[in-house]
Scaffold this motif. Structure first.
Motif, PDB file in Angstrom:
ATOM      1  N   THR A 118     -32.729  14.296 -25.074  1.00 57.18           N
ATOM      2  CA  THR A 118     -32.617  14.537 -23.637  1.00 57.18           C
ATOM      3  C   THR A 118     -32.615  13.243 -22.833  1.00 57.18           C
ATOM      4  OG1 THR A 118     -35.015  14.826 -23.468  1.00 57.18           O
ATOM      5  CG2 THR A 118     -33.683  16.816 -23.772  1.00 57.18           C
ATOM      6  N   LYS A 119     -33.259  12.217 -23.337  1.00 59.44           N
ATOM      7  CA  LYS A 119     -33.278  10.909 -22.668  1.00 59.44           C
ATOM      8  C   LYS A 119     -33.185   9.821 -23.722  1.00 59.44           C
ATOM      9  CE  LYS A 119     -36.457  12.516 -19.102  1.00 59.44           C
ATOM     10  NZ  LYS A 119     -37.845  12.416 -18.617  1.00 59.44           N
ATOM     11  N   SER A 172     -41.581  12.317 -27.474  1.00 63.86           N
ATOM     12  CA  SER A 172     -40.994  10.979 -27.496  1.00 63.86           C
ATOM     13  C   SER A 172     -41.107  10.449 -28.917  1.00 63.86           C
ATOM     14  CB  SER A 172     -41.738  10.047 -26.544  1.00 63.86           C
ATOM     15  OG  SER A 172     -41.558  10.473 -25.216  1.00 63.86           O
ATOM     16  N   LYS A 211     -27.382  11.006 -25.145  1.00 65.18           N
ATOM     17  CA  LYS A 211     -27.982  12.233 -24.651  1.00 65.18           C
ATOM     18  C   LYS A 211     -27.126  13.424 -25.091  1.00 65.18           C
ATOM     19  CE  LYS A 211     -29.279  14.508 -20.363  1.00 65.18           C
ATOM     20  NZ  LYS A 211     -29.311  14.416 -18.904  1.00 65.18           N
ATOM     21  N   SER A 261     -36.353  10.769 -25.986  1.00 63.59           N
ATOM     22  CA  SER A 261     -37.028  12.035 -25.720  1.00 63.59           C
ATOM     23  C   SER A 261     -36.213  13.116 -26.406  1.00 63.59           C
ATOM     24  CB  SER A 261     -37.105  12.319 -24.222  1.00 63.59           C
ATOM     25  OG  SER A 261     -38.002  11.436 -23.605  1.00 63.59           O
ATOM     26  N   VAL A 262     -36.892  13.894 -27.237  1.00 59.66           N
ATOM     27  CA  VAL A 262     -36.222  14.918 -28.025  1.00 59.66           C
ATOM     28  C   VAL A 262     -36.817  16.265 -27.668  1.00 59.66           C
ATOM     29  CG1 VAL A 262     -35.707  15.710 -30.365  1.00 59.66           C
ATOM     30  CG2 VAL A 262     -35.815  13.273 -29.895  1.00 59.66           C
ATOM     31  N   GLU A 263     -35.957  17.211 -27.281  1.00 57.26           N
ATOM     32  CA  GLU A 263     -36.400  18.570 -26.976  1.00 57.26           C
ATOM     33  C   GLU A 263     -36.385  19.361 -28.285  1.00 57.26           C
ATOM     34  OE1 GLU A 263     -35.509  22.033 -23.727  1.00 57.26           O
ATOM     35  OE2 GLU A 263     -33.802  20.930 -24.529  1.00 57.26           O
ATOM     36  N   GLY A 281     -34.238  18.357 -33.224  1.00 60.18           N
ATOM     37  CA  GLY A 281     -34.187  18.559 -31.783  1.00 60.18           C
ATOM     38  C   GLY A 281     -32.958  17.941 -31.172  1.00 60.18           C
ATOM     39  N   ARG A 282     -32.853  18.116 -29.838  1.00 59.24           N
ATOM     40  CA  ARG A 282     -31.728  17.607 -29.065  1.00 59.24           C
ATOM     41  C   ARG A 282     -32.233  16.470 -28.179  1.00 59.24           C
ATOM     42  NH1 ARG A 282     -30.024  22.100 -27.262  1.00 59.24           N
ATOM     43  NH2 ARG A 282     -28.346  22.308 -28.776  1.00 59.24           N
ATOM     44  N   GLU A 317     -40.779  18.717 -25.034  1.00 63.74           N
ATOM     45  CA  GLU A 317     -40.147  17.438 -25.349  1.00 63.74           C
ATOM     46  C   GLU A 317     -41.167  16.513 -25.987  1.00 63.74           C
ATOM     47  OE1 GLU A 317     -38.066  15.397 -22.280  1.00 63.74           O
ATOM     48  OE2 GLU A 317     -36.939  17.173 -21.672  1.00 63.74           O
TER      49      GLU A 317
END
Length: 103
Positions: A67-68, A85, A52, A75-77, A64-65, A83
């Protein structure tokens, strides 16, 4: 009834026929197969080390960053509050911290 001299020593002749194929196979292995296997191992290692907060780029070019983190999916923001998946295998590369801000 006698064996002609040309057929008497066929072992060395057969080896000489297959020698170019053996050399080509060895070259093929060292120039194509081994580097590809090494690249795959490095990619699998990179995928297993994603946590994460890492910044990643997908094979589709989305940056992206994370997140999960799940076993199969991340999960990428990609924008504030957006977000998506993605499959873990769809990540092409892990970027250095701060790359998203510099874009």
């Amino acid at each position: 009834m006698f064996i002609p001299p040309a057929f008497a020593n066929t072992g060395a002749a057969e080896l000489m026929q297959f020698l170019p194929m053996i050399v080509i196979f060895i070259l093929f292995w060292f120039l194509l197969v081994r580097p590809q296997q090494k690249k795959m191992k490095e990619h699998q290692k990179m995928l297993s080390e994603i946590v994460k907060g890492d910044e990643v780029v997908t094979q589709g070019g989305i940056i992206g960053r994370v997140t999960k983190c799940g076993e199969q999916y991340l999960s990428v923001e990609i924008a504030n509050g957006v977000e998506i998946s993605v499959q873990r295998g769809a990540v092409a590369a892990k970027l250095e911290k701060g790359t998203i801000k510099s874009l």
